[in-house]
Design an enzyme around this catalytic site. Structure first.
Site, short mmCIF file in Angstrom:
data_model
loop_
_atom_site.label_atom_id
_atom_site.label_comp_id
_atom_site.label_asym_id
_atom_site.label_seq_id
_atom_site.Cartn_x
_atom_site.Cartn_y
_atom_site.Cartn_z
CB CYS A 13 27.93 94.68 49.60
SG CYS A 13 28.23 93.01 48.97
CB CYS A 31 25.25 88.79 49.81
SG CYS A 31 26.84 89.59 49.42
CB CYS A 45 24.51 93.43 49.16
SG CYS A 45 24.61 92.68 50.67
N GLY A 99 40.00 110.72 27.70
CA GLY A 99 40.81 111.16 28.63
C GLY A 99 41.02 112.61 28.67
CB CYS A 107 29.40 90.50 51.90
SG CYS A 107 27.85 91.57 52.57
#
Lengths: 368, 258, 294
Positions: C267, C245, C273, C33, C242
């Site tokens: 998606c 899909c 997808c 970080g 979606c």
């Protein structure tokens, strides 16, 4: 019916082909040569070399041609090339006192050793469009004078004899000049790195900042001590040989701005300096740089920092036009994922407000 | 008052080149005690305050502070991290200009809550409750909690700054001309408030002021400074009623004429 | 002008530069970080267009790697195409659109839906690495705040959000705390993706070219989104599935179909997808019985 966005690859190829076409333009006209650009658009080439920090006239001319005359794009092209080059070492400091001067003017003395040399300047031309340049009329050879071979004394040296101007200062023997293209940029910076950043900084940005100091935003009472343009020798120490070897000559513009300074708790009253040094011929850039350099010395000289031009983080973080143009123009890249998130949030917040309003009305109705 | 001082100051000096900021200042500050540092502008009182609060490093001398664990620590030998932690928990600093001590673009509630969040409070509701409570204690109406200090009057801003400083229950508060920029009527109300809070919370405070009336109203003890030196110190009533130094006599007589 | 003007080293950067970047990456991994300053190079694409990510990828990529590049979750957005083509040209590496086949995934604004696995590296393109930047514009001050772990200001921002909007309204580039120490900007990914960073099996590297910073989240590292106890962090949810899909619980893009307010959701992760459709999943829009779907 929804069709998934495909064919990014083909689109890019076609766009690039069209770019090449537009760059070439009307095929019935002769194509520009690199030599023509280097010779006849020399100041554009100079700017590209200066802000790309790479002294190579033909590569800069190539970049100007490749970028269709978009100079920031040309600077970018040359920088991206420069970054891949190996670095052999540092030259010894160039000696601008030994410059083969083509132009040299001082605003602080009427006449001075070495004289005032106007050189190839736009100053005192009347800015009237010249119809003779519509055609290729013959141009007379310029007047020339035999160079005396003597060094032309720098104005700062004249003042230094009386101790009226701050000295250059001494660097420790083991001082190695920083290189902001090879080391991370960190604040506060040394003046060496700061000058490097300014030397490759955007001409327009520095011009505006320098101008702002003249209009009172960090005023520093400048006089042009001297501007000189000409060629200097670049030399490098060869440890194997034990003496510096000449690598060639480059054209430079140097500006020494002399600034009033009434002294502070840490320094006596004397003239101080702002410094500008730029590849090629660019007085505007060198003068702006020296104004901004002086403004950025506020803290060192114990002055109040009140204006943008005096703020090192602000100036240096925003002076690089390749960085700036990239980040500004990246806004045209797709951001639809983040936009989707914002869209959903705004809808939700609006729905909440609507619901509260609805509930209020119902309550009112019920009360009535 | 307890047996041990809260702050032990010895030989603090600050020089700017050859110019004296303040020289050879020594004193102890006791828990619950309010000390006023008075003098004309340029007398070195603000330099001294800045040295004591470690906002400025002195040229010589030491300041020891009794931490909550009872141990004394030399402030000038603490790490910056420790000092900054002390500043936002156990100390307060009230600036003359509230804009220097407040975040002008965040709400009053967040201004008060910031110190709590800085020390790890993570419950929005409780932070807001505490902020509301503190706004009440400094006589700011609870319905202003989401307003920015930009929309506040000078007196309100100063009261907000005080609340922001006191929310973590500090033991020592530094104040630099706390009533400096305010109208006379607003000054009186603020002084009353500060006196009440200092008494209720048993705070120790060091107050810099050029105004002897402020010293009279707030402080138990006072130091008079001139040209960087402490020329007289003692209980406030004694110094004001029976000044010994000619300069102090002059100061006191000039205020009495008003 | 020399004829070899356009010959470049493997993966464009010279080996010295790669070494410098690798050192920065190693330091970043050692201090999760923490933003490591590095001497970012001028790249042949504009600043703000992924130069940081490209430098990180160039420094770690080898001839055996398989590269996937996504932008907004999709492999076929123009900038993803351009960066992929760049590495094909300068490193001749194998490229893929399949998340599971890639060893290095360079991304802008998304984390793939499919869980990343050990050995994979996710390289983020970062525009502004400093999570405190818009609270404190000064680099000298923000570095001190990180050094002294003074993060009160970050919560002040979240407090203000709740005070004015009734909730934390930050939707992307949502700040996180890494390994209990540094507050970090996850790059402008939607906060939907934040939980995927936590305890990930993959190595996550972040490159900011213009701002000259590299940071990292090593595998199996704690990544916590900042919040309040009584206003806990939550991710976006979508009411729809979606349309292509039928996936649920994934990040969706809104696609405008006409100027009558017609729209559909699909998606954002195109590979996910396609993979689902290959496995026989069908969404509303592609359902064979269209009337039933309507």
């Amino acid at each position: 019916m929804y069709v998934a966005v495909k064919g990014g690859e083909a689109a890019i190829t076609n766009a690039h082909a069209l770019l090449a076409d537009r760059r070439r333009g009307d095929r019935s006209l002769p194509a520009l040569t690199i030599e023509q650009i280097a010779e006849q658009l020399g100041l554009a080439v100079d700017r590209v070399m200066a802000e790309a920090s790479l002294y190579d006239r033909s590569l800069a001319a190539l970049a100007v041609r490749q970028s269709r005359g978009d100079l920031i794009e040309a600077i970018f092209l040359l920088r991206a090339y420069r970054t891949t080059l190996p670095r052999f070492g540092s030259s010894v400091p160039v000696d601008t006192a030994a410059m083969k001067v083509e132009r040299r003017v001082s605003a602080t003395y009427k006449d001075l050793p070495g004289g005032q040399l106007l050189g190839p300047t736009f100053d005192y031309t009347h800015r009237l469009l010249d119809p003779s340049l519509l055609t290729d009329e013959a141009i007379a050879d310029p007047a020339r004078k035999e160079a005396s071979g003597d060094e032309i004394m720098r104005v700062s040296d004249i003042l230094a004899h009386e101790g009226l101007i701050e000295p250059d200062g001494d660097l420790p023997d083991d001082h190695a000049a920083g290189d902001l293209t090879r080391e991370p940029l960190e604040f506060p910076m040394g003046r060496d790195l700061r000058l490097q950043a300014l030397a490759r900084g955007d001409e327009g940005f520095l011009l505006a900042l320098g101008y702002s100091t003249q209009r009172g935003y960090g005023r520093n009472h400048p006089f042009v001590g001297e501007i000189r343009i000409g060629e200097v020798e670049v030399e490098m120490d060869m440890p194997e040989l034990g003496f510096p070897v000449s690598l060639g000559r480059i054209q430079l513009t140097e500006c020494q701005m002399i600034n009033q300074f009434k002294g502070s708790s840490i320094a006596p009253p004397q003239f101080t300096r702002g410094y500008g040094l730029v590849f090629g011929q660019s007085e505007r850039k060198a003068m702006s740089m020296s104004l901004v350099d002086r403004a950025l010395r506020a803290e060192e000289l114990g002055e109040d920092i009140t204006a943008p031009a005096q703020d090192e983080e602000f100036v240096i973080s925003h002076s690089d036009n390749v960085q700036a143009t990239g980040f500004v123009e990246h806004l045209k890249l797709p951001h639809y994922v983040d936009f989707q998130a914002e869209l959903a949030m705004v809808r939700k917040m609006r729905a909440d407000i609507e619901a509260t309003r609805h509930a209020d009305t119902e309550m009112k109705d019920a009360a009535e | 008052m307890s047996e041990t001082p809260l702050l032990k100051v010895s030989g603090v000096s600050k020089f700017y080149g050859s110019r004296i900021g303040c020289q050879d200042v020594s004193f102890d500050l006791w828990p619950g005690e309010v000390l006023a540092i008075v003098g004309e502008s340029g007398s070195g009182k603000t330099t001294l305050l800045n040295c004591l609060s470690t906002r400025l490093m002195p040229s010589a001398g030491s300041v020891e502070y009794r931490m909550r664990d009872g141990n004394f620590r030399d402030l000038y030998h603490m790490s910056e991290a420790e000092r900054r932690f002390l500043m936002r928990t156990d100390w307060g600093f009230v600036h003359q200009n509230p804009a220097d001590g407040l975040r002008m673009t965040v709400s009053a509630g967040a201004n008060v809550g910031e110190r709590l969040m800085a020390v790890g409070d993570r419950h929005y509701g409780k932070i807001r409750e505490t902020a509301t409570d503190w706004l009440g204690r400094v006589e700011i109406s609870a319905d202003r909690i989401d307003d920015q200090p930009r929309a506040f009057s000078g007196g309100m801003r100063q009261r907000l700054q005080i609340a922001r400083n006191l929310v973590t229950g500090p033991r020592l508060v530094f104040m630099d001309e706390p009533t400096g920029g305010l109208d006379v009527s607003v000054q009186a109300r603020l002084l009353d408030l500060v006196r009440g809070l200092v008494n209720d919370l048993g705070l120790s405070a060091i107050v810099v002021t050029h105004d002897l009336a402020v010293a009279r109203l707030l402080s138990h003890r006072m130091m008079v400074m001139k040209d960087g030196h402490v020329i007289e110190q003692g209980l406030t009533d004694r110094v004001l009623d029976d000044p010994r130094e000619p300069y102090t006599q002059l100061l006191v007589s000039s205020i009495l004429q008003v | 002008m020399s004829a070899d003007l356009a010959t470049y080293n493997f993966a464009y950067l010279d080996e010295q530069t790669k070494r410098m970047i690798r050192r920065a990456i190693l330091k970043a991994i050692a201090i999760p970080g923490y933003q490591v300053p590095f001497a970012s190079r001028e790249m042949p694409m504009p600043y703000g267009w992924g130069t940081g990510g490209v430098q990180v990828t160039a420094a770690i990529i080898g001839p055996d790697d398989v590269l996937k590049v996504i932008d907004q979750g999709a492999d076929d957005t123009t900038n993803a195409v351009s960066i992929r083509a760049f590495f094909q040209k300068v490193a001749s590496v194998a490229v893929t659109t399949h998340t599971k086949d890639a060893t290095i995934i360079q991304t802008r604004h998304r984390i793939p839906e499919q869980k990343l696995t050990e050995g994979q590296v996710l390289v983020y393109q970062v525009p502004i690495p400093e999570p405190l930047r818009f609270l404190e514009p000064r680099e000298t001050e923000t570095r001190k705040m990180h050094a002294l772990e003074e993060y009160g200001l970050m919560h002040v921002k979240l407090y203000e959000d709740i005070a004015h909007n009734g909730r934390i309204s930050k939707t992307y580039a949502y700040p996180v705390k890494v390994d209990g120490r540094y507050v970090m900007d996850p790059s402008p990914t939607p906060k939907f993706d934040n939980p995927k960073m936590h305890m990930s099996d993959a190595l996550q590297l972040f490159g900011a070219g213009r701002e000259k910073r590299i940071y990292a989240v090593p595998p199996h590292t704690e990544v916590v989104s900042l919040d309040f106890e009584d206003h806990p962090f939550e991710i976006q949810t979508f009411e729809q599935d979606c349309a292509l899909c039928g996936a649920h619980g994934v990040y969706l893009d809104e696609v405008v179909l006409d100027d009558q307010g017609g729209r559909m959701f699909v998606c954002s992760d195109t590979d996910h997808c396609e993979d689902r459709r290959d496995h026989g999943h069908v969404g509303e829009m592609l359902a064979p019985n269209k009337e039933a779907a309507e």
